[in-house]
Scaffold this motif. Structure first.
Motif, short mmCIF file in Angstrom:
data_model
loop_
_atom_site.label_atom_id
_atom_site.label_comp_id
_atom_site.label_asym_id
_atom_site.label_seq_id
_atom_site.Cartn_x
_atom_site.Cartn_y
_atom_site.Cartn_z
N CYS A 49 -4.89 2.72 -8.40
CA CYS A 49 -4.30 1.52 -9.01
C CYS A 49 -5.41 0.52 -9.27
O CYS A 49 -5.73 -0.31 -8.42
CB CYS A 49 -3.23 0.92 -8.11
N LYS A 74 0.84 -1.21 0.00
CA LYS A 74 0.00 0.00 0.00
C LYS A 74 0.88 1.25 0.00
O LYS A 74 0.54 2.25 -0.65
CB LYS A 74 -0.94 0.00 1.20
N GLN A 90 -7.58 -1.41 -2.50
CA GLN A 90 -7.64 -0.36 -1.50
C GLN A 90 -7.09 0.97 -2.00
O GLN A 90 -7.23 1.99 -1.34
CB GLN A 90 -6.91 -0.80 -0.23
N SER A 91 -6.47 0.97 -3.15
CA SER A 91 -5.88 2.18 -3.73
C SER A 91 -6.95 3.00 -4.43
O SER A 91 -7.84 2.46 -5.08
CB SER A 91 -4.80 1.78 -4.74
N HIS A 109 1.38 3.88 -3.70
CA HIS A 109 0.56 5.06 -3.39
C HIS A 109 0.19 5.89 -4.62
O HIS A 109 -0.87 6.50 -4.66
CB HIS A 109 1.24 5.93 -2.34
N ASP A 110 1.04 5.91 -5.63
CA ASP A 110 0.77 6.73 -6.82
C ASP A 110 0.62 5.90 -8.09
O ASP A 110 0.57 6.42 -9.19
CB ASP A 110 1.89 7.75 -7.03
N ALA A 163 -3.96 -4.53 -2.31
CA ALA A 163 -3.43 -3.16 -2.31
C ALA A 163 -4.06 -2.34 -3.43
O ALA A 163 -4.38 -1.17 -3.24
CB ALA A 163 -1.91 -3.18 -2.44
N CYS A 164 -4.23 -2.94 -4.60
CA CYS A 164 -4.89 -2.24 -5.71
C CYS A 164 -6.36 -1.97 -5.37
O CYS A 164 -6.89 -0.90 -5.67
CB CYS A 164 -4.78 -3.04 -7.00
#
Length: 196
Positions: free
Chosen positions: A96, A59, A92-93, A63-64, A89-90
């Motif tokens: 992404c 995460k 929750q992004s 982040h970007d 992670a994607c």
């Protein structure tokens, strides 16, 4: 085309081709994820970010990110854990939302459970991808890499004995099965070009 942040997970042999093609295209910011520094990737236009592939670490390093391309290959539980963490992670992004997991070495359309050693790692990831709708994903069905047919010094690809049936140095070829099934081959450079 709007510039994106493309993150390449797994700083190995195939990733070198992808990074070269991304840099040649010159349209996106290129970030490479790795568990350790990798000298080959220290070059203009490439940012290295270290991760242990845990969800919290991913995460932070994503982040970007707009797009995550994984070339992290491992036939152990680490492959599955790392890829499920990348997917989470994607999810929750805020940005992404495109993910291409590492998927090489077979005909996943006709034989999704082959090679058999993919059953505990690749099949559960494919099911997790199919069960969600937050992240767009793609699996490439590229078969074997052609670079194993050329001398090692002519390719980024390291030998994968005894998995790969051709041994150029010994002049031997092992044919699996009855020898009648067609086997697809793709050059890693072509796979990288198509990905970019």
């Amino acid at each position: 085309m709007e510039s994106k942040v493309v993150v390449v997970a797994g700083a190995g042999d195939v990733a070198k081709y992808v990074v070269e093609e991304l840099l040649k295209a010159g349209q996106h910011k290129v970030v490479v994820l790795s568990r350790a520094e990798r000298a080959w990737f220290v070059r203009p236009g490439v940012e290295m970010r270290l991760t242990d592939y845990s969800l919290d670490s991913l995460k932070t390093v994503l982040h970007d990110a707009d797009i995550l391309l994984s070339f992290l290959h491992d036939n152990s539980q680490f492959y599955l854990d790392a890829h499920l963490n990348m997917l989470a992670a994607c999810q929750q992004s805020p940005q992404c939302k495109r993910f291409i997991p590492s998927e090489c070495g077979g005909n996943i359309d006709d034989f999704p459970e082959q090679p058999l050693f993919y059953l505990p790692t690749h099949v559960p990831l494919r099911k997790a991808l199919q069960a969600q709708a937050e992240v767009e994903w793609t699996l490439f069905n590229i078969g074997w890499f052609m670079d194993y047919f050329v001398p090692e010094e002519s390719s980024y690809m390291k030998r994968i004995e005894p998995t790969w049936p051709l041994n150029l140095e010994a002049g031997t070829l092992r044919i699996a099965g009855a020898g009648h099934a067609p086997v697809p081959f793709t050059a890693p450079r072509d796979a990288a070009t198509a990905t970019v």
